[in-house]
Scaffold this active site. Sequence first.
Site, mmCIF file in Angstrom:
data_model
loop_
_atom_site.group_PDB
_atom_site.id
_atom_site.type_symbol
_atom_site.label_atom_id
_atom_site.label_comp_id
_atom_site.label_asym_id
_atom_site.label_seq_id
_atom_site.Cartn_x
_atom_site.Cartn_y
_atom_site.Cartn_z
ATOM 1 N N HIS A 74 9.705 -5.404 36.043
ATOM 2 C CA HIS A 74 10.651 -4.112 36.111
ATOM 3 C C HIS A 74 9.713 -3.094 35.722
ATOM 4 O O HIS A 74 9.154 -3.215 34.611
ATOM 5 C CB HIS A 74 11.765 -4.614 34.927
ATOM 6 C CG HIS A 74 12.706 -5.526 35.524
ATOM 7 N ND1 HIS A 74 13.918 -5.240 35.119
ATOM 8 C CD2 HIS A 74 12.628 -6.541 36.348
ATOM 9 C CE1 HIS A 74 14.700 -6.543 35.754
ATOM 10 N NE2 HIS A 74 13.813 -7.202 36.413
ATOM 11 N N TYR A 201 21.462 -0.830 29.601
ATOM 12 C CA TYR A 201 21.580 -0.791 28.363
ATOM 13 C C TYR A 201 22.798 0.349 28.019
ATOM 14 O O TYR A 201 22.621 1.436 28.614
ATOM 15 C CB TYR A 201 20.607 -0.353 27.330
ATOM 16 C CG TYR A 201 19.435 -1.400 27.134
ATOM 17 C CD1 TYR A 201 19.414 -2.160 26.086
ATOM 18 C CD2 TYR A 201 18.450 -1.416 27.984
ATOM 19 C CE1 TYR A 201 18.196 -3.132 25.921
ATOM 20 C CE2 TYR A 201 17.634 -1.886 28.035
ATOM 21 C CZ TYR A 201 17.150 -2.947 27.072
ATOM 22 O OH TYR A 201 16.262 -3.902 26.783
ATOM 23 N N PRO A 292 17.918 -8.952 18.638
ATOM 24 C CA PRO A 292 17.768 -9.125 19.888
ATOM 25 C C PRO A 292 17.754 -7.924 20.939
ATOM 26 O O PRO A 292 17.051 -7.711 21.885
ATOM 27 C CB PRO A 292 18.546 -10.148 20.653
ATOM 28 C CG PRO A 292 19.864 -10.039 19.663
ATOM 29 C CD PRO A 292 19.354 -9.609 18.422
ATOM 30 N N LYS A 296 12.085 -8.068 21.080
ATOM 31 C CA LYS A 296 10.774 -7.973 20.513
ATOM 32 C C LYS A 296 10.620 -9.662 20.038
ATOM 33 O O LYS A 296 9.579 -9.864 19.722
ATOM 34 C CB LYS A 296 10.521 -7.131 19.468
ATOM 35 C CG LYS A 296 10.577 -5.775 20.008
ATOM 36 C CD LYS A 296 9.113 -5.250 20.807
ATOM 37 C CE LYS A 296 9.301 -3.771 21.314
ATOM 38 N NZ LYS A 296 8.790 -3.956 22.739
ATOM 39 N N TYR A 385 8.899 0.233 23.965
ATOM 40 C CA TYR A 385 9.634 -0.772 24.826
ATOM 41 C C TYR A 385 8.626 -1.823 25.412
ATOM 42 O O TYR A 385 8.827 -2.909 25.444
ATOM 43 C CB TYR A 385 10.601 0.072 25.594
ATOM 44 C CG TYR A 385 11.709 -0.806 26.572
ATOM 45 C CD1 TYR A 385 12.724 -1.316 25.815
ATOM 46 C CD2 TYR A 385 11.289 -1.534 27.799
ATOM 47 C CE1 TYR A 385 13.724 -2.274 26.499
ATOM 48 C CE2 TYR A 385 12.173 -2.401 28.419
ATOM 49 C CZ TYR A 385 13.284 -2.795 27.667
ATOM 50 O OH TYR A 385 14.233 -3.533 28.201
#
Length: 392
Positions: A74, A201, A292, A296, A385
Amino acid sequence: MSERTQVAIIGAGPAGLVLSHLLHLQGIESVILESRSRDYVEKRIRAGMLEQRTVDLLVASGVGERLKREAMVHTGLNFQFQGERHRIPLDELTPGRNVTIYGQQEVVKDLIAARLAAGGAIRFEAAVEGMERLDGSRPLVRYRENGTLKEIEADHVAGCDGFHGVCRGAVANPTVYEKVYPFAWLGILAQVAPSCEELIYARHERGFALHTMRTPKLTRLYLQCPVEDRVEQWSDDRIWSELRARLDIPGWSLKDGPIIDKGITEMRSFVHQPMQQGRLYLAGDSAHIVPPTGAKGMNLAIADARVLAEALSAFYRSGSSEHLARYTADCLPRVWRAQHFSWWWTTLFHRFEDADARFQEQLQVSQLRYMLSSRPALTSMAENYVGLDRVV
Ligand code: RFL
Ligand code: PHB
């Protein structure tokens, strides 16, 4: 007489398996003791997102063949609030870096297959009950297999037994940092193609929602829910209608399909310091937990395993314990960076119901809008990220 090995590893999750694999590549012998069956650990549905450096490590150490074939790379992600969806190009913001979707159970399957093919020892259904002599040079681990109490002597013990394991309890006088969040996640796996090529998100008045995936035919979705909720309260119809309420935007609607897994996960931030005691070293969830949201946990577990494998290799090469002595200090900067990012990413998207809730909502929207107007702010998010190479 008890069995002997160089490193006794407790737990066949990502931390224990990566450690055993990396040690093997350095000619160091280990035995993994795992309380569950092989079938159970290979089917346990959990994480799905791998940072660039996690993928690089798996590929470079020779367990990335299937990952390279089947994983989904991605180059961006979407965040959504106030009915608007925004795509964030991770690869442009962090030149050449991206994230990869590949289920944790697939990583676990690949590592188990590699260890067994190389003649490695993994004892499934072997539950560790206690440890002795951790402060001496010959630690002893006691475990139960087929109802019989057995023991194994090792030079070192790696506590990779997850958040509910026994190893952490052997560290004397720890300092514990903990934050429990006032909500949980309901996670589902559905037999339907992802409705969007990338992750979404969503911050919504009804609560957070996340669209992610496992394969081109399997969608993974999460919903913020009350901590006291039970899966039985969530019928398939209720799940899809709640997901649509939080994720749909004009011109785009979530596709549904048969739900093949449902689970509720509590949300916690937790760090246990030090991550070692004598010749016992904790790695992964046994030493720290992140909510979550930031994806990570598995990446950190594998990062600890890498640091520990290097320290153990240095010990066997030179006889010096110098690297092992600073194992905790070497791991903690990355652990705390991930803690901060996971906490921040969680507070940015979830609905709070305490006295500050309305104030918090305004801050969330302001921060999301700031990221859309400031490249440095967005870059800071993106580099965390995808995962930082070096954390000092
Ligand atoms: P694990 O995987 O829990 O493995 C520990 C193993 O130890 C065994 N064990 C024992 N064995 C012998 N004797 C005993 N006494 C034992 N006690 C326990 C257990 O059976 C188990 O097999 O820990 P490890 O290796 O530290 O790995 C940590 C990760 O599993 C965890 O951090 C991630 O799953 C977190 N996570 C995510 N991480 C990511 O990096 N990316 C993600 O996208 C992501 N998404 C998630 C997640 C975790 C989630 N849940 C369910 C908590 C999404 C969710 C919903
Ligand atoms: C997942 O695919 O399970 C996943 C992905 C990203 C997250 C959390 C979970 O932030």
